[in-house]
Design an enzyme around this catalytic site. Structure first.
Site, mmCIF file in Angstrom:
data_model
loop_
_atom_site.group_PDB
_atom_site.id
_atom_site.type_symbol
_atom_site.label_atom_id
_atom_site.label_comp_id
_atom_site.label_asym_id
_atom_site.label_seq_id
_atom_site.Cartn_x
_atom_site.Cartn_y
_atom_site.Cartn_z
ATOM 1 C CG HIS A 4 7.696 -6.988 1.068
ATOM 2 N ND1 HIS A 4 6.504 -6.378 1.386
ATOM 3 C CD2 HIS A 4 7.786 -8.066 1.883
ATOM 4 C CE1 HIS A 4 5.911 -7.045 2.357
ATOM 5 N NE2 HIS A 4 6.674 -8.077 2.676
ATOM 6 C CD GLN A 11 5.226 -10.411 5.366
ATOM 7 O OE1 GLN A 11 5.892 -9.938 4.457
ATOM 8 N NE2 GLN A 11 5.637 -11.434 6.085
ATOM 9 C CB CYS A 60 8.485 -1.710 -1.956
ATOM 10 S SG CYS A 60 8.027 -2.599 -0.466
ATOM 11 C CD GLU A 110 -1.294 0.107 3.677
ATOM 12 O OE1 GLU A 110 -1.037 0.781 4.677
ATOM 13 O OE2 GLU A 110 -2.315 -0.601 3.582
ATOM 14 C CG HIS A 111 3.655 1.926 2.698
ATOM 15 N ND1 HIS A 111 4.187 0.960 3.533
ATOM 16 C CD2 HIS A 111 2.679 2.537 3.406
ATOM 17 C CE1 HIS A 111 3.560 0.999 4.689
ATOM 18 N NE2 HIS A 111 2.640 1.932 4.640
ATOM 19 C CG HIS A 112 6.761 1.789 -2.023
ATOM 20 N ND1 HIS A 112 6.936 1.072 -0.855
ATOM 21 C CD2 HIS A 112 7.456 2.935 -1.875
ATOM 22 C CE1 HIS A 112 7.711 1.751 -0.036
ATOM 23 N NE2 HIS A 112 8.044 2.877 -0.620
#
Length: 190
Positions: free
Chosen positions: A151, A123, A153, A83-85
């Site tokens: 991940h 996660q 990211c 959700e951040h990247h």
């Protein structure tokens, strides 16, 4: 939302994606890329299909079976989106519960994992959501969930650590209180 409003949003997003492609250095006028913005929208709707369901509902189908030992479903593959990247992360989930009075179908555990993974996620929250769903619906004596994921990211941007994996664990009930049960679970998923 009415169809016309939805289509307007799709056109706006397509235009924004084309602008993003140009910002990144993509040159206009390459015919093979004309439909890329629309394909990206379709892909994101598939990546986030979990928002359009309630994963706990999968656990409502139960069976009255006397079972006192752990039920472990391991190596449940999943794909999610950071959700951040908006970068993918993927791996396997391991879920174990010790039934109190009822069990659910083994595939239902995998469906719960899939339902929560197919959202914009981190996660840590994903691990908690799966454990909380099993605990709240099945009301077992204990539940433990472990997730191991890679991940993009972390591996393909920023720090660029290609081999890094993240391992998270959440437990409730007897799995929280009994170190031997936790240890047996960890041995079983290796």
């Amino acid at each position: 939302m009415e169809l016309e409003q939805k289509l307007t949003k799709v056109y706006e997003i397509e235009h924004s994606l084309q602008t993003l492609m140009t910002l990144c250095g993509q040159q206009d006028g390459i015919p093979d890329l004309n439909e890329t913005p629309f394909r990206v929208i379709k892909a994101f709707l598939e990546y986030t299909v979990g928002y359009r369901e309630n994963p706990t509902e999968h656990l409502e189908k139960t069976f009255d079976i006397s079972q006192n030992d752990p039920i472990i479903v391991k190596d449940i593959e999943f794909y999610s989106m950071c959700e951040h990247h908006f970068a993918p992360f993927f791996g396997v989930a391991h879920v174990s519960y010790i039934p109190d009075k009822k069990v659910t179908g083994l595939s239902k555990i995998a469906r719960v994992v899939e339902g929560y993974a197919r959202r914009f996620q981190v996660q840590e929250r994903l691990t908690n959501q799966i454990a909380d769903a099993v605990q709240s619906v099945l009301k077992p004596k204990g539940v433990i969930v472990a997730i191991e994921a890679k991940h993009l990211c972390v591996s393909s941007r920023g720090v660029k650590k290609e081999e890094a994996k993240t391992f998270t664990v959440v437990s409730h009930g007897v799995y929280s209180d009994n170190p031997q049960l936790r240890s047996e679970f960890m041995m079983a998923i290796k």
